[in-house]
Design a protein around this motif. Sequence first.
Motif, PDB file in Angstrom:
ATOM      1  N   MET A 142       9.197  30.668  32.606  1.00  0.00           N
ATOM      2  CA  MET A 142       8.218  30.173  31.884  1.00  0.00           C
ATOM      3  C   MET A 142       8.398  30.546  30.426  1.00  0.00           C
ATOM      4  O   MET A 142       8.052  29.754  29.485  1.00  0.00           O
ATOM      5  CB  MET A 142       6.981  30.762  32.301  1.00  0.00           C
ATOM      6  CG  MET A 142       6.380  30.213  33.645  1.00  0.00           C
ATOM      7  SD  MET A 142       4.840  30.659  34.316  1.00  0.00           S
ATOM      8  CE  MET A 142       4.540  29.937  35.885  1.00  0.00           C
ATOM      9  N   GLY A 143       9.022  31.810  30.204  1.00  0.00           N
ATOM     10  CA  GLY A 143       9.045  32.297  28.809  1.00  0.00           C
ATOM     11  C   GLY A 143      10.198  31.488  28.125  1.00  0.00           C
ATOM     12  O   GLY A 143      10.117  31.179  26.909  1.00  0.00           O
ATOM     13  N   ARG A 144      11.109  31.070  28.854  1.00  0.00           N
ATOM     14  CA  ARG A 144      12.204  30.186  28.021  1.00  0.00           C
ATOM     15  C   ARG A 144      11.864  28.759  28.060  1.00  0.00           C
ATOM     16  O   ARG A 144      12.535  28.145  27.464  1.00  0.00           O
ATOM     17  CB  ARG A 144      13.651  30.484  29.140  1.00  0.00           C
ATOM     18  CG  ARG A 144      14.185  31.752  28.780  1.00  0.00           C
ATOM     19  CD  ARG A 144      15.597  31.698  29.426  1.00  0.00           C
ATOM     20  NE  ARG A 144      15.713  31.570  31.021  1.00  0.00           N
ATOM     21  CZ  ARG A 144      15.541  32.347  31.903  1.00  0.00           C
ATOM     22  NH1 ARG A 144      15.702  33.797  31.431  1.00  0.00           N
ATOM     23  NH2 ARG A 144      15.572  32.217  33.140  1.00  0.00           N
TER      24      ARG A 144
ATOM     25  N   GLN B 187       3.399  22.875  28.293  1.00  0.00           N
ATOM     26  CA  GLN B 187       2.619  22.866  27.328  1.00  0.00           C
ATOM     27  C   GLN B 187       1.158  23.296  27.638  1.00  0.00           C
ATOM     28  O   GLN B 187       0.359  23.672  26.855  1.00  0.00           O
ATOM     29  CB  GLN B 187       2.618  21.438  26.832  1.00  0.00           C
ATOM     30  CG  GLN B 187       3.750  20.811  26.187  1.00  0.00           C
ATOM     31  CD  GLN B 187       3.521  19.449  25.596  1.00  0.00           C
ATOM     32  OE1 GLN B 187       2.365  18.734  25.540  1.00  0.00           O
ATOM     33  NE2 GLN B 187       4.800  18.962  25.202  1.00  0.00           N
ATOM     34  N   GLU B 188       1.011  23.289  28.885  1.00  0.00           N
ATOM     35  CA  GLU B 188      -0.592  23.688  29.341  1.00  0.00           C
ATOM     36  C   GLU B 188      -0.316  24.503  30.520  1.00  0.00           C
ATOM     37  O   GLU B 188       0.513  24.448  31.537  1.00  0.00           O
ATOM     38  CB  GLU B 188      -1.418  22.396  29.847  1.00  0.00           C
ATOM     39  CG  GLU B 188      -1.773  21.639  28.838  1.00  0.00           C
ATOM     40  CD  GLU B 188      -2.766  20.275  29.118  1.00  0.00           C
ATOM     41  OE1 GLU B 188      -3.183  20.406  30.547  1.00  0.00           O
ATOM     42  OE2 GLU B 188      -3.138  19.501  28.461  1.00  0.00           O
ATOM     43  N   LEU B 189      -0.858  25.822  30.267  1.00  0.00           N
ATOM     44  CA  LEU B 189      -1.018  26.954  31.228  1.00  0.00           C
ATOM     45  C   LEU B 189      -2.257  27.560  31.569  1.00  0.00           C
ATOM     46  O   LEU B 189      -3.097  28.033  30.467  1.00  0.00           O
ATOM     47  CB  LEU B 189       0.128  27.995  30.749  1.00  0.00           C
ATOM     48  CG  LEU B 189       0.284  29.221  31.562  1.00  0.00           C
ATOM     49  CD1 LEU B 189       0.698  28.684  33.211  1.00  0.00           C
ATOM     50  CD2 LEU B 189       1.200  30.283  30.876  1.00  0.00           C
TER      51      LEU B 189
ATOM     52  N   THR C  82       7.153  29.588  23.575  1.00  0.00           N
ATOM     53  CA  THR C  82       7.049  29.292  22.449  1.00  0.00           C
ATOM     54  C   THR C  82       6.468  27.672  22.331  1.00  0.00           C
ATOM     55  O   THR C  82       6.190  27.142  21.245  1.00  0.00           O
ATOM     56  CB  THR C  82       7.928  29.119  21.197  1.00  0.00           C
ATOM     57  OG1 THR C  82       9.166  28.538  21.794  1.00  0.00           O
ATOM     58  CG2 THR C  82       8.505  30.706  21.315  1.00  0.00           C
ATOM     59  N   SER C  83       6.250  27.242  23.644  1.00  0.00           N
ATOM     60  CA  SER C  83       6.081  25.780  23.798  1.00  0.00           C
ATOM     61  C   SER C  83       4.654  25.430  24.170  1.00  0.00           C
ATOM     62  O   SER C  83       4.221  24.259  24.067  1.00  0.00           O
ATOM     63  CB  SER C  83       6.910  24.997  24.915  1.00  0.00           C
ATOM     64  OG  SER C  83       6.841  25.729  26.038  1.00  0.00           O
TER      65      SER C  83
ATOM     66  N   GLN D 174       2.932  26.780  18.188  1.00  0.00           N
ATOM     67  CA  GLN D 174       2.615  25.564  18.693  1.00  0.00           C
ATOM     68  C   GLN D 174       1.135  25.654  19.351  1.00  0.00           C
ATOM     69  O   GLN D 174       0.276  24.744  19.755  1.00  0.00           O
ATOM     70  CB  GLN D 174       3.336  24.855  20.031  1.00  0.00           C
ATOM     71  CG  GLN D 174       4.951  24.785  19.506  1.00  0.00           C
ATOM     72  CD  GLN D 174       5.218  23.769  18.412  1.00  0.00           C
ATOM     73  OE1 GLN D 174       4.332  22.678  18.658  1.00  0.00           O
ATOM     74  NE2 GLN D 174       5.901  24.070  17.501  1.00  0.00           N
ATOM     75  N   MET D 175       0.416  26.878  19.544  1.00  0.00           N
ATOM     76  CA  MET D 175      -0.895  27.229  20.163  1.00  0.00           C
ATOM     77  C   MET D 175      -1.792  26.651  19.464  1.00  0.00           C
ATOM     78  O   MET D 175      -1.856  26.920  18.433  1.00  0.00           O
ATOM     79  CB  MET D 175      -1.041  28.779  20.389  1.00  0.00           C
ATOM     80  CG  MET D 175      -0.311  29.254  21.900  1.00  0.00           C
ATOM     81  SD  MET D 175      -1.340  28.645  23.107  1.00  0.00           S
ATOM     82  CE  MET D 175      -3.189  29.785  22.638  1.00  0.00           C
TER      83      MET D 175
END
Length: 396
Positions: A75-77, A82-84, A114-115, A146-147
């Motif tokens: 998930m980090g990479r 976009q939604e978590l 970062t997404s 992007q948050m």
Amino acid sequence: MSLAASSCSNSSAMSPSDFISLLEADDPLINSLTVNFISSESFRSGAVSICIGSSGGNHLMFDNPIQWEQIGRGMGRSTKLQELDLSTAIDVDTFPTESIQCLGAFYDGLKDNTSVRRLSIHLVLDEDSRFMSLFDLNHFMTKNTQMEVLCISCGGLLGSDEGAMIELAVRNSSSLKKIDIMCCTFHDNRVFERILSACSTIPSLSLECREVNNCTAVADFLRNRATELQNLSIGGVVQGGFSIIAESVANNTTLERLEMWGSVSTGDVRTFERILCNATTLDGIKNSNHTLVKISPVQNFSHRALDCVKLNRNENKEEVFRQKIAKYYFAGDFDVSPFASMPLSAIPNIMGMIGGDDLKAKESLQCNAIFRMLKAIPDLSSVGNMKVKSEDTSKK
């Protein structure tokens, strides 16, 4: 390795190994995830339930904590996620130390993403807030430009440490547009106040005001002219809280949409009428709120308040001021003194601007205004004769 997988209805089956492969391949399919950490009699070492897609999608269960680190790193990479939604429902009395370490490893991998544009954190049990310390939210928010949306809900008490972590993360974010802090009881109201102060550049905010101190903190926040808040939604407003918050809205020039749910009294309704149109004086109307363009739910507000909000939608605020005077100033025993120093010839124009919701209301206001004006300014009765004499003189 013990893995269990199931599939939601109307979705194709996917195995846990398939999911990890897609995650590591940065597949576009992994753009929305719901991740639930749980512990129970069935999963004494804990388990993570992952649902793919905002509408349900594939549902997978990982009951081996060793794999959590791998999932966190993936998930980090990821550049497609976009939604978590993150949720914990963990019994701290039975959750093994090794599992806590694996949970920490998951968060350590996730923090470099970062997404993600929308992050939700749900702390289900009273003890779950302590697990927030495993996630370096400040690092995540600072690195991720992007948050846009951060949602936090807590079933128990949110302590000072967790509050400080949220405050720091919000202050250091450069891209946040909306924050939801719901179902949270704060260990100290100062924590609530500090989080609010960190939201001064956020356009949209949702929260709850379960205590009078919360309402006072929100009121102080709205009085701060440095805030850029445009949309505010407040739930669970305690008795008396509506008026406390309303008083602070009167001179706020940024807030456009206000939603408040909770205990509403007749006094609260009248307070909102006054802050939207204080018709006791012309200056009162001028200094009323002309910025709010939507208030809800509508059943909590009077017809007059809703009408004033409708008038506020006109971008020409001088016209808003004039319309509020026309519809609401000339009712009852209004103050005639502002018109006493005007030229008598201007008074008919004043009478002509008076309006109402319908013809009957307009005529009633006009009759009341004429009576009050004639009573206070006797010379008005000669305005017509003065006009006739003036016309006769011009003819000669």
